[in-house]
Design a protein around this motif. Sequence first.
Motif, PDB file in Angstrom:
ATOM      1  N   ARG A 421       0.824  -1.203   0.000  1.00 22.58           N
ATOM      2  CA  ARG A 421       0.000   0.000   0.000  1.00 22.58           C
ATOM      3  C   ARG A 421       0.866   1.264   0.000  1.00 22.58           C
ATOM      4  NH1 ARG A 421      -5.099   1.883   1.177  1.00 22.58           N
ATOM      5  NH2 ARG A 421      -5.244   3.668   2.557  1.00 22.58           N
ATOM      6  N   VAL A 422       1.944   1.233   0.773  1.00 23.39           N
ATOM      7  CA  VAL A 422       2.845   2.390   0.782  1.00 23.39           C
ATOM      8  C   VAL A 422       3.440   2.588  -0.613  1.00 23.39           C
ATOM      9  CG1 VAL A 422       5.054   3.265   1.668  1.00 23.39           C
ATOM     10  CG2 VAL A 422       3.365   2.276   3.246  1.00 23.39           C
ATOM     11  N   LEU A 423       3.894   1.482  -1.238  1.00 21.87           N
ATOM     12  CA  LEU A 423       4.570   1.599  -2.535  1.00 21.87           C
ATOM     13  C   LEU A 423       3.593   1.902  -3.675  1.00 21.87           C
ATOM     14  CD1 LEU A 423       7.051  -1.371  -2.039  1.00 21.87           C
ATOM     15  CD2 LEU A 423       7.560   1.086  -1.888  1.00 21.87           C
ATOM     16  N   GLY A 424       2.358   1.433  -3.559  1.00 20.57           N
ATOM     17  CA  GLY A 424       1.367   1.689  -4.600  1.00 20.57           C
ATOM     18  C   GLY A 424       0.691   3.036  -4.418  1.00 20.57           C
ATOM     19  N   ARG A 425       0.074   3.192  -3.263  1.00 18.21           N
ATOM     20  CA  ARG A 425      -0.734   4.391  -3.049  1.00 18.21           C
ATOM     21  C   ARG A 425       0.114   5.624  -2.729  1.00 18.21           C
ATOM     22  NH1 ARG A 425      -5.576   6.748  -1.272  1.00 18.21           N
ATOM     23  NH2 ARG A 425      -5.358   7.962   0.625  1.00 18.21           N
ATOM     24  N   TYR A 426       0.999   5.503  -1.721  1.00 14.92           N
ATOM     25  CA  TYR A 426       1.684   6.714  -1.244  1.00 14.92           C
ATOM     26  C   TYR A 426       2.895   7.101  -2.102  1.00 14.92           C
ATOM     27  CZ  TYR A 426      -1.518   6.526   2.625  1.00 14.92           C
ATOM     28  OH  TYR A 426      -2.669   6.527   3.369  1.00 14.92           O
ATOM     29  N   VAL A 427       3.543   6.111  -2.727  1.00 10.72           N
ATOM     30  CA  VAL A 427       4.693   6.426  -3.592  1.00 10.72           C
ATOM     31  C   VAL A 427       4.210   6.718  -5.019  1.00 10.72           C
ATOM     32  CG1 VAL A 427       6.777   5.497  -4.680  1.00 10.72           C
ATOM     33  CG2 VAL A 427       6.377   5.136  -2.227  1.00 10.72           C
ATOM     34  N   ARG A 428       3.534   5.756  -5.636  1.00 12.51           N
ATOM     35  CA  ARG A 428       3.218   5.894  -7.061  1.00 12.51           C
ATOM     36  C   ARG A 428       2.052   6.851  -7.302  1.00 12.51           C
ATOM     37  NH1 ARG A 428       2.052   0.747  -8.385  1.00 12.51           N
ATOM     38  NH2 ARG A 428      -0.154   1.175  -8.113  1.00 12.51           N
ATOM     39  N   GLU A 429       0.948   6.668  -6.568  1.00 13.04           N
ATOM     40  CA  GLU A 429      -0.241   7.472  -6.869  1.00 13.04           C
ATOM     41  C   GLU A 429      -0.152   8.869  -6.261  1.00 13.04           C
ATOM     42  OE1 GLU A 429      -3.661   5.193  -5.663  1.00 13.04           O
ATOM     43  OE2 GLU A 429      -3.054   3.505  -6.929  1.00 13.04           O
ATOM     44  N   LEU A 430       0.145   8.963  -4.976  1.00 12.21           N
ATOM     45  CA  LEU A 430       0.118  10.267  -4.305  1.00 12.21           C
ATOM     46  C   LEU A 430       1.465  10.988  -4.354  1.00 12.21           C
ATOM     47  CD1 LEU A 430      -2.058   9.303  -1.179  1.00 12.21           C
ATOM     48  CD2 LEU A 430      -2.821  10.335  -3.331  1.00 12.21           C
ATOM     49  N   LYS A 431       2.535  10.262  -4.699  1.00  6.99           N
ATOM     50  CA  LYS A 431       3.890  10.844  -4.736  1.00  6.99           C
ATOM     51  C   LYS A 431       4.248  11.576  -3.441  1.00  6.99           C
ATOM     52  CE  LYS A 431       4.016  11.080  -9.753  1.00  6.99           C
ATOM     53  NZ  LYS A 431       2.881  10.141  -9.898  1.00  6.99           N
ATOM     54  N   LEU A 432       3.789  11.005  -2.345  1.00  7.54           N
ATOM     55  CA  LEU A 432       4.056  11.603  -1.031  1.00  7.54           C
ATOM     56  C   LEU A 432       5.523  11.435  -0.638  1.00  7.54           C
ATOM     57  CD1 LEU A 432       2.485  12.816   1.531  1.00  7.54           C
ATOM     58  CD2 LEU A 432       2.691  10.510   2.457  1.00  7.54           C
ATOM     59  N   VAL A 433       6.071  10.255  -0.901  1.00  4.12           N
ATOM     60  CA  VAL A 433       7.501  10.002  -0.681  1.00  4.12           C
ATOM     61  C   VAL A 433       8.046   9.322  -1.932  1.00  4.12           C
ATOM     62  CG1 VAL A 433       7.530   9.828   1.854  1.00  4.12           C
ATOM     63  CG2 VAL A 433       6.931   7.837   0.510  1.00  4.12           C
ATOM     64  N   SER A 434       9.360   9.416  -2.118  1.00  4.99           N
ATOM     65  CA  SER A 434       9.958   8.779  -3.294  1.00  4.99           C
ATOM     66  C   SER A 434      10.048   7.268  -3.050  1.00  4.99           C
ATOM     67  CB  SER A 434      11.357   9.345  -3.550  1.00  4.99           C
ATOM     68  OG  SER A 434      12.238   8.902  -2.527  1.00  4.99           O
ATOM     69  N   LEU A 435      10.180   6.540  -4.140  1.00  2.03           N
ATOM     70  CA  LEU A 435      10.343   5.090  -4.023  1.00  2.03           C
ATOM     71  C   LEU A 435      11.544   4.761  -3.141  1.00  2.03           C
ATOM     72  CD1 LEU A 435       9.665   2.177  -4.971  1.00  2.03           C
ATOM     73  CD2 LEU A 435      11.226   2.559  -6.886  1.00  2.03           C
ATOM     74  N   GLU A 436      12.660   5.466  -3.404  1.00  3.15           N
ATOM     75  CA  GLU A 436      13.889   5.165  -2.675  1.00  3.15           C
ATOM     76  C   GLU A 436      13.734   5.437  -1.174  1.00  3.15           C
ATOM     77  OE1 GLU A 436      13.683   6.725  -5.566  1.00  3.15           O
ATOM     78  OE2 GLU A 436      15.169   5.867  -6.948  1.00  3.15           O
ATOM     79  N   ASP A 437      13.014   6.511  -0.845  1.00  4.09           N
ATOM     80  CA  ASP A 437      12.848   6.833   0.569  1.00  4.09           C
ATOM     81  C   ASP A 437      11.892   5.853   1.243  1.00  4.09           C
ATOM     82  OD1 ASP A 437      13.689   8.476   2.696  1.00  4.09           O
ATOM     83  OD2 ASP A 437      11.714   9.432   2.710  1.00  4.09           O
ATOM     84  N   ALA A 438      10.845   5.460   0.528  1.00  2.23           N
ATOM     85  CA  ALA A 438       9.914   4.482   1.096  1.00  2.23           C
ATOM     86  C   ALA A 438      10.642   3.167   1.392  1.00  2.23           C
ATOM     87  CB  ALA A 438       8.747   4.245   0.147  1.00  2.23           C
ATOM     88  N   ILE A 439      11.496   2.743   0.462  1.00  3.34           N
ATOM     89  CA  ILE A 439      12.267   1.508   0.668  1.00  3.34           C
ATOM     90  C   ILE A 439      13.202   1.657   1.875  1.00  3.34           C
ATOM     91  CG2 ILE A 439      14.037  -0.001  -0.361  1.00  3.34           C
ATOM     92  CD1 ILE A 439      11.333  -0.396  -1.681  1.00  3.34           C
ATOM     93  N   ARG A 440      13.822   2.834   1.990  1.00  8.36           N
ATOM     94  CA  ARG A 440      14.697   3.082   3.154  1.00  8.36           C
ATOM     95  C   ARG A 440      13.930   2.899   4.470  1.00  8.36           C
ATOM     96  NH1 ARG A 440      15.557   7.050   6.629  1.00  8.36           N
ATOM     97  NH2 ARG A 440      13.963   8.348   5.663  1.00  8.36           N
ATOM     98  N   LYS A 441      12.675   3.382   4.476  1.00  5.37           N
ATOM     99  CA  LYS A 441      11.845   3.275   5.687  1.00  5.37           C
ATOM    100  C   LYS A 441      11.466   1.833   6.019  1.00  5.37           C
ATOM    101  CE  LYS A 441       9.562   7.735   4.946  1.00  5.37           C
ATOM    102  NZ  LYS A 441       9.626   8.258   6.333  1.00  5.37           N
ATOM    103  N   MET A 442      11.611   0.940   5.031  1.00  6.89           N
ATOM    104  CA  MET A 442      11.245  -0.465   5.231  1.00  6.89           C
ATOM    105  C   MET A 442      12.475  -1.354   5.402  1.00  6.89           C
ATOM    106  SD  MET A 442       8.471  -0.846   2.135  1.00  6.89           S
ATOM    107  CE  MET A 442       7.123   0.339   1.932  1.00  6.89           C
ATOM    108  N   THR A 443      13.686  -0.775   5.278  1.00 10.03           N
ATOM    109  CA  THR A 443      14.884  -1.621   5.221  1.00 10.03           C
ATOM    110  C   THR A 443      16.034  -1.105   6.101  1.00 10.03           C
ATOM    111  OG1 THR A 443      15.628  -0.459   3.215  1.00 10.03           O
ATOM    112  CG2 THR A 443      14.325  -2.464   2.898  1.00 10.03           C
ATOM    113  N   SER A 444      16.792  -0.126   5.605  1.00  7.95           N
ATOM    114  CA  SER A 444      17.986   0.252   6.368  1.00  7.95           C
ATOM    115  C   SER A 444      17.652   1.003   7.654  1.00  7.95           C
ATOM    116  CB  SER A 444      18.957   1.071   5.514  1.00  7.95           C
ATOM    117  OG  SER A 444      18.455   2.359   5.240  1.00  7.95           O
TER     118      SER A 444
END
Length: 523
Positions: A421-444
Motif C-alpha cells: 500500500r505504501v509503494l502503490g498508493r503513497y509512492v506511485r499514486e500520491l507521490k508523497l515520498v519517493s520510491l527510494e525513501d519508502a524503501i529506506r523506511k522499510m529496510t535500512s
Amino acid sequence: MLAAVLPQSTKTAPEPSSAYDLLITNARVVDGTGNPWFRADVAVKGGHIVRVGSVGAAEAKQVIDARGQILAPGFIDVHTHSENVYGLPEAENFVRMGVTTLVTGNCGGSAADVGAFLERIKETPLAVNLSTLVGHGTVRDKVLGTANRAPTPDELRQMESIVEQAMRDGAVGLSTGLIYVPGTYAKTDEVVALARVASRHGGVYATHMRSEGEGVFDAIRESIEIGEQAGLPVEISHFKISSKRSWGKSDETIGLVKAARARGLPVTVDQYAYTASSTSLDSRLPSWVLEGGREEGKKRLADAATRERVIKEMKESLKRGGFKDFSHAMVASYRPNPAFNGKSIAQITKETRRKSDVKNQIEQVLEMYAAGGAGMVYHSMGEPDVQAIMREPFTMIASDSGVRRFNEGVPHPRGYGNNARVLGRYVRELKLVSLEDAIRKMTSLPAQTFKLRDRGLVREGMAADLVIFDETKINDRATFEQPHQYPTGISHVIVNGQVVLTNDQLTGAKSGAALRGPGASVD
Ligand SMILES: [Zn+2]
C-alpha cells in the motif's frame, strides 16, 4: 609490480567463487540507503550478497532476470505480533508483501522465554527471519500478575533479572504496552528501571504509549523521559493521533520527537499506512475494571452502581476523543458469534437491541467483554496526519500485524497490504515520498534502529534478503471488508539467499534465521 609476486603460468581452475547460488540480472537496484536506483546484477552465495555490479556470464545455480523490475532489500517489519509464527511457519501474509524479517514482542507482550522462543527455529524452520523484544507486560505479569500497584523493591529486582536474561538471550530491546493490563499499572520509574537493563545490553525502548488520543502529548513526553533517563534509543510504535478532537495536531507530536532528537536522544517512530487501528475491545473499558482478569471484571460489572460508573466513564472517554458513538468500532473477530465479524458496534447493537443509542452500544460492548472480548478495528485517524507522519525521515513502515491464517476472521488489512500500500498508493499514486525513501523506511532504517547489522542494504557482505517487484504494478488489495487478499506486483522474495516466493508461488523454502540483539551472549 604486483604481477611479479603472483605465480606465473600456473593454470588455475576458474575461481570457485564464480559459481553463484543465485544471480539476479538486469535489475534496477534500490539499495535501501535512500540513494537513487542504479542498474546492477546481484550475485548471492552462501546466504550472502557477494557481488553487486556487472557480473557478466557467470555460472549460477539459479538466475532470475529482473528486467523492468526493482530489486530492494527484503522488508523488515519492526512492529509485529508474531508470537504465533511457529504455528504458521510460511508466514505467507508477510512474505507476499515482501517482508523477510519480523520483529515481534511488541506492545509489552512477548514470549516469556526469549531464548527458547528464538531457539525453536531450529526445530520449526521459518520462511522469514525472526527477532524479538522482551515485553514489559509479560515480565510484570510473571512477577505481579495483574495487580494494580507498584512493585516492591524485591519484585522490581526480579523483573530486572528477567529482562537481563532476555537481553542475554538475544532480545533486541524492551517493549511496553502502557494502555494494556498489566503494563498500564506501571509508573514511569518502573519502566525506567527496566529500560536501564535493556540499555546496558544495547537494546532499544519500543513503546505503545500510555495514550494515542487526547493524552498523546504527555505520552510522548513520558516516552522521551524514559529514553533520556535510561540512556537508550526510543522507538514509538504505531505513531498516530487517534482522538478525532486532536486530528491535525501531528505537527505538534512530530515536533516533540524532533525536539528530543535535537537534544541528542535518538527517537524514531513506526507507522502503518491506514486511518484505522486495531486492538482489543477490552482496551475501551476503564483499566481499573480489568484488574485481576476477566472474572474479576465481570464481578465488578455485576454491581449496578459500578456498572453505571463504567458506562459514564466510557461515555466521557468517547466524547473526549471526539466520537459520537461506537460506529467507528468494527469487530474483527468475536469467537462467541462470528456473525458479528466485520460489523460495527453500532450495527450490532441495532440488530441485538433494536435501539442503538450510546448507552445501549456500551451495554453491548460490556456484554461482549464478559463473553470473552473481541479483536477490533477502530476507524479513528485522519489521513492528513497519516501522511504528515509518513513524510518524516525517522518514520519506518511496520504492519502491527500477526501472522494471518488465510480467511480467518475479518482482521485489519494491514497484515496483508501494508508495504504494498505504501509503494502503490503513497509512492506511485500520491507521490508523497519517493520510491527510494519508502524503501529506506522499510529496510535500512529498521535495521539501523534495531541493530540488525547485516540486513537492510543491497551491498556486498550483507545477508541476501531481497525482494523483486514491479513499481508500476505493486498494489495492496486487502480491504477492511475483504482483508484476506494478497498484494500484486511482488514477484520474488529471497531470505538468506533462498527463494521463498517466485512468480506468485511459495517455494516452501524455510531459510529464516533467528536474529539476536547485541546483548546476546556468544557461546
Ligand atoms: Zn500496540
